[in-house]
Each structure stands twice: as structure tokens, then as C-alpha cells.
Design a protein around this motif. Structure first.
Motif, mmCIF file in Angstrom:
data_model
loop_
_atom_site.group_PDB
_atom_site.id
_atom_site.type_symbol
_atom_site.label_atom_id
_atom_site.label_comp_id
_atom_site.label_asym_id
_atom_site.label_seq_id
_atom_site.Cartn_x
_atom_site.Cartn_y
_atom_site.Cartn_z
ATOM 1 N N PRO A 245 4.996 27.508 -23.431
ATOM 2 C CA PRO A 245 5.699 26.587 -22.206
ATOM 3 C C PRO A 245 4.326 25.765 -21.393
ATOM 4 C CG PRO A 245 5.797 28.684 -21.176
ATOM 5 C CD PRO A 245 5.260 28.955 -22.457
ATOM 6 N N ILE A 246 4.637 24.679 -21.540
ATOM 7 C CA ILE A 246 3.662 23.825 -20.606
ATOM 8 C C ILE A 246 4.319 23.342 -19.458
ATOM 9 C CG2 ILE A 246 2.218 21.551 -20.394
ATOM 10 C CD1 ILE A 246 1.224 23.476 -22.607
ATOM 11 N N ASP A 247 4.041 24.208 -18.335
ATOM 12 C CA ASP A 247 4.745 23.732 -16.889
ATOM 13 C C ASP A 247 4.327 22.586 -16.319
ATOM 14 O OD1 ASP A 247 2.631 24.440 -15.395
ATOM 15 O OD2 ASP A 247 2.566 26.559 -15.291
ATOM 16 N N ALA A 248 5.014 22.137 -15.235
ATOM 17 C CA ALA A 248 4.817 21.010 -14.643
ATOM 18 C C ALA A 248 4.090 21.301 -13.317
ATOM 19 C CB ALA A 248 6.385 20.502 -14.361
ATOM 20 N N GLY A 249 3.177 22.098 -13.169
ATOM 21 C CA GLY A 249 2.360 22.381 -11.894
ATOM 22 C C GLY A 249 1.596 21.302 -11.448
ATOM 23 N N ALA A 250 0.752 20.533 -12.069
ATOM 24 C CA ALA A 250 -0.168 19.740 -11.712
ATOM 25 C C ALA A 250 0.440 18.280 -11.740
ATOM 26 C CB ALA A 250 -1.280 19.560 -12.650
ATOM 27 N N ASP A 251 -0.102 17.346 -10.760
ATOM 28 C CA ASP A 251 0.355 16.157 -10.624
ATOM 29 C C ASP A 251 0.217 15.250 -11.861
ATOM 30 O OD1 ASP A 251 0.358 16.506 -7.903
ATOM 31 O OD2 ASP A 251 -1.365 15.456 -7.290
ATOM 32 N N GLU A 252 -0.859 15.262 -12.561
ATOM 33 C CA GLU A 252 -1.024 14.606 -13.805
ATOM 34 C C GLU A 252 -1.353 15.590 -14.900
ATOM 35 O OE1 GLU A 252 -2.090 10.542 -11.885
ATOM 36 O OE2 GLU A 252 -3.805 11.582 -12.783
ATOM 37 N N ARG A 253 -0.970 15.683 -16.153
ATOM 38 C CA ARG A 253 -1.491 16.600 -17.200
ATOM 39 C C ARG A 253 -1.491 15.673 -18.566
ATOM 40 N NH1 ARG A 253 3.793 19.313 -17.449
ATOM 41 N NH2 ARG A 253 4.281 17.323 -16.768
ATOM 42 N N ALA A 254 -2.376 16.165 -19.450
ATOM 43 C CA ALA A 254 -2.364 15.394 -20.673
ATOM 44 C C ALA A 254 -2.469 16.632 -21.650
ATOM 45 C CB ALA A 254 -3.436 14.407 -20.798
ATOM 46 N N VAL A 255 -2.047 16.601 -23.018
ATOM 47 C CA VAL A 255 -2.301 17.663 -24.148
ATOM 48 C C VAL A 255 -3.060 16.598 -25.252
ATOM 49 C CG1 VAL A 255 -0.602 19.206 -23.485
ATOM 50 C CG2 VAL A 255 0.009 17.175 -25.078
ATOM 51 N N TYR A 256 -3.977 17.373 -25.776
ATOM 52 C CA TYR A 256 -4.970 16.777 -26.875
ATOM 53 C C TYR A 256 -4.787 17.664 -28.029
ATOM 54 C CZ TYR A 256 -8.756 14.466 -29.000
ATOM 55 O OH TYR A 256 -10.048 14.057 -29.976
ATOM 56 N N LEU A 257 -4.295 17.255 -29.301
ATOM 57 C CA LEU A 257 -4.600 18.056 -30.600
ATOM 58 C C LEU A 257 -5.855 17.904 -30.994
ATOM 59 C CD1 LEU A 257 -3.396 19.963 -32.627
ATOM 60 C CD2 LEU A 257 -2.155 17.828 -33.887
ATOM 61 N N ALA A 258 -6.905 18.869 -30.999
ATOM 62 C CA ALA A 258 -8.139 18.792 -31.375
ATOM 63 C C ALA A 258 -8.281 18.973 -33.144
ATOM 64 C CB ALA A 258 -9.003 19.969 -30.809
ATOM 65 N N TYR A 259 -7.459 19.996 -33.533
ATOM 66 C CA TYR A 259 -7.375 19.960 -34.930
ATOM 67 C C TYR A 259 -6.127 20.917 -35.284
ATOM 68 C CZ TYR A 259 -9.915 24.296 -34.495
ATOM 69 O OH TYR A 259 -10.571 25.482 -34.057
ATOM 70 N N GLY A 260 -5.648 20.806 -36.545
ATOM 71 C CA GLY A 260 -4.524 21.695 -37.002
ATOM 72 C C GLY A 260 -3.012 20.767 -36.774
ATOM 73 N N GLU A 261 -2.270 21.670 -36.427
ATOM 74 C CA GLU A 261 -0.754 20.868 -36.381
ATOM 75 C C GLU A 261 -0.021 21.701 -35.103
ATOM 76 O OE1 GLU A 261 3.442 21.547 -36.357
ATOM 77 O OE2 GLU A 261 2.134 23.104 -37.122
ATOM 78 N N ALA A 262 0.562 20.618 -34.356
ATOM 79 C CA ALA A 262 1.318 21.048 -33.153
ATOM 80 C C ALA A 262 2.477 20.135 -32.656
ATOM 81 C CB ALA A 262 0.495 21.458 -31.844
ATOM 82 N N SER A 263 3.466 20.602 -32.130
ATOM 83 C CA SER A 263 4.367 19.560 -31.565
ATOM 84 C C SER A 263 4.865 19.932 -30.031
ATOM 85 C CB SER A 263 5.747 19.636 -32.473
ATOM 86 O OG SER A 263 6.266 20.886 -32.388
ATOM 87 N N LEU A 264 5.329 18.875 -29.274
ATOM 88 C CA LEU A 264 5.641 19.253 -27.922
ATOM 89 C C LEU A 264 6.978 18.667 -27.778
ATOM 90 C CD1 LEU A 264 4.300 20.153 -25.266
ATOM 91 C CD2 LEU A 264 4.294 17.704 -24.423
ATOM 92 N N ASP A 265 7.750 19.683 -27.497
ATOM 93 C CA ASP A 265 9.355 19.328 -27.512
ATOM 94 C C ASP A 265 9.678 18.523 -28.679
ATOM 95 O OD1 ASP A 265 9.548 20.690 -24.831
ATOM 96 O OD2 ASP A 265 10.141 18.790 -23.813
#
Length: 299
Positions: free
Chosen positions: A190-210
Motif C-alpha cells: 500500500p501507498i498510504d495517504a499520510g502526506a500532504d503531497e506525494r509522488a512515485v517514480y519508477l527508476a527501473y524495472g516494472e510496476a503499476s499503481l492501482d
């Protein structure tokens, strides 16, 4: 109401520096900051030729903190405080510019002899107004001192702030979250909603969000208050960054960040006039101030 977790997608500006590339997603026209993060660069991955290396000559900063975090390779850091350390993978190096600091970044001699690797992330954090003109400082937090949390097939190193109940010892000036999330094949966290502002960044490989695939070298700014699930079928490396929203804007020009345009103009004049301190052990070279910098904020 939308189920889409993304507020904004920022594609990189890529600079070829000869032998390696740098992918920059902050600052960008659509967005200058995510929490305190005002600059986000991925260096490499690259393997330079034997005898070569990076040589970032001495240059100044004000009113920000730089955070260097490597996946592979090594960089020798020197600064005008007299700091001289080798930055290695998994450690965090925090340089607080405050009212002014000068530093250089070069490949160690031992790395050049073997053909240096270079892979990592460099970010800048804007300082709260009360801390912009604080005294400069440097700290290195070794890999072993940063907490690692394992859950759902992911192994996350907390670089700054807190994640999943673990808190890094790294100094923060504003509420900050910064983590390196290494996803095994089949991982789901999970990526929770705790911070005011958030971002995710795929440095390498493969991933998905929702369920939405992430493009590499792209910064995905998340909607405030939206929880989401990060998943990887084949394995990947994702950086999570963010923190508190700043109430006042920050300006960026070259290596200078400030809440005041006048302060940046003063820093320009100070660098031109040689009023910044020098770097012990690296006094012979410096980077001249550019006519048109590659790093700017946008009105």
C-alpha cells in the motif's frame, strides 16, 4: 470523485552529459514542487569507460538541501565546510546549503581505474522560510543506519521521514517522506495517504499503481488523500517522495532556490564576484554562472 490516483504526470527532460544521461522531472512547467522536493534527477544507469568519470566542478547553492542517493557506483563529495566523503550505494548524503555552500562531485580514483558505474537519484529540498538562511551543514547517514521495512514482497529503505512505522534518522526541516522501494516479482504494497503531497517514480524495472502501468523516469503526482496499491509483476525499483505542502512559492534559478527572487539575484552577483567560500582540496576549478540555466522555475 474519481478512482484515478494520479493528479499529474510529469515526463522527464533528458540531458546527455557524455557517457551518461540525466532524467529531470522537477522543476517542470506543470509543477515546481512535491512537498519540499523541488528538484528530482535520475543519473544513469551508466557504465563509463576505464579512466573516465564524472567531474562536477565546484558550484554554489543557497536556501536548499541536496540529497544524494546511489543505486550503484561511488562519488567523492567535497564542500566548503571541509567535508570530504565518498558517497556509496544505500547511504544518504544530506548537504544543507542555508545561506551558502560550495561543493564538487567527482568519481573516485579507484572507480575510474575500473570504469565507473553511475546510477542514482539526486534531489533538492526547499527549506522552510525560517531555515533558508541557516548555517550550512553536511551529514552522511550510512546504509546500515537507515531502516529497512519488508512487506508484501517489497523491501523499502526509508531515506527520510517515516514509512510503514519506521523512521529514518536523517535530518528533516519540513515534514518529508522519501523511500526507496525495491519490489520483487509479484510484490504488492500500500501507498498510504499520510502526506500532504506525494509522488512515485519508477527508476527501473516494472510496476503499476492501482493497475495503471508506470512509465520509467516519469514522476506521478498522487491525488491528496488518495490511498493506492503499488504492484510489480516482474520486479522494479520505485522511489516515493513528498511531504508537507509549502504555503509560499519557491523560485529556482540554476543552483539557487529561495522564497525571494532578490535573494537569488544577490547569489548570482556573489558567485560572479567570488564572494562564496572555496572547497578545500578542490580550489582550482569552478563552474561559471550560465547565461541561460537548464534548471529554472516557471512563473
Amino acid at each position: 470523485m474519481t478512482d484515478d490516483p494520479f493528479l499529474l504526470t510529469i515526463t522527464p527532460t533528458t540531458h546527455d552529459l557524455g557517457g551518461f544521461k540525466v532524467h529531470r522531472t522537477l522543476p517542470a512547467r506543470p509543477r515546481t514542487m512535491v512537498g519540499p522536493f523541488i528538484f528530482f534527477d535520475q543519473m544513469g544507469p551508466a557504465h563509463l569507460a576505464v579512466g573516465e568519470g564524472i567531474d562536477v566542478r565546484p558550484h554554489p547553492h543557497i536556501n536548499l538541501a541536496t540529497v544524494t542517493y546511489l543505486f550503484a557506483g561511488a562519488i567523492d563529495h567535497r564542500d566548503s565546510l571541509g567535508s570530504h566523503v565518498t558517497i556509496e550505494p544505500g547511504a544518504v548524503n544530506l548537504m544543507t546549503a542555508g545561506h551558502g555552500i560550495v561543493h564538487s562531485e567527482r568519481s573516485p580514483t579507484t572507480e575510474r581505474a575500473a570504469g565507473p558505474e553511475l546510477s542514482g537519484i539526486q534531489t533538492w529540498l526547499a527549506l522552510p522560510e525560517a531555515d533558508e538562511e541557516r548555517d550550512p551543514a553536511f551529514e552522511q547517514v550510512l546504509r546500515e543506519a537507515l531502516p529497512v521495512v519488508e512487506a508484501g514482497g517489497a523491501r523499502a529503505r526509508v531515506i527520510m521521514g517515516s514509512l510503514w512505522g519506521a523512521t529514518a534518522p536523517t535530518t528533516t526541516y519540513a515534514q518529508t517522506i522519501y523511500a526507496d522501494i525495491d519490489l520483487a516479482a509479484g510484490a504488492q504494497v500500500p501507498i498510504d495517504a499520510g502526506a500532504d503531497e506525494r509522488a512515485v517514480y519508477l527508476a527501473y524495472g516494472e510496476a503499476s499503481l492501482d493497475g495503471v502501468p508506470l512509465d520509467p523516469q516519469t514522476l506521478y503526482v498522487l491525488r491528496p488523500g488518495a490511498a493506492a496499491t503499488l504492484r510489480s509483476d516482474g520486479g522494479g525499483r520505485v522511489m516515493l517522495c513528498g511531504g508537507e505542502a509549502f504555503a509560499t512559492p519557491r523560485h529556482v534559478w540554476w543552483n539557487f532556490v529561495s522564497s525571494s527572487r532578490d535573494r537569488i539575484n544577490q547569489a548570482k552577483e556573489d558567485w560572479k564576484a567570488g564572494r562564496f567560500p572555496t572547497v578545500p582540496g578542490d580550489e582550482k576549478e569552478f563552474i561559471p554562472i550560465p547565461e541561460v540555466p537548464k534548471t529554472v522555475s516557471y512563473p
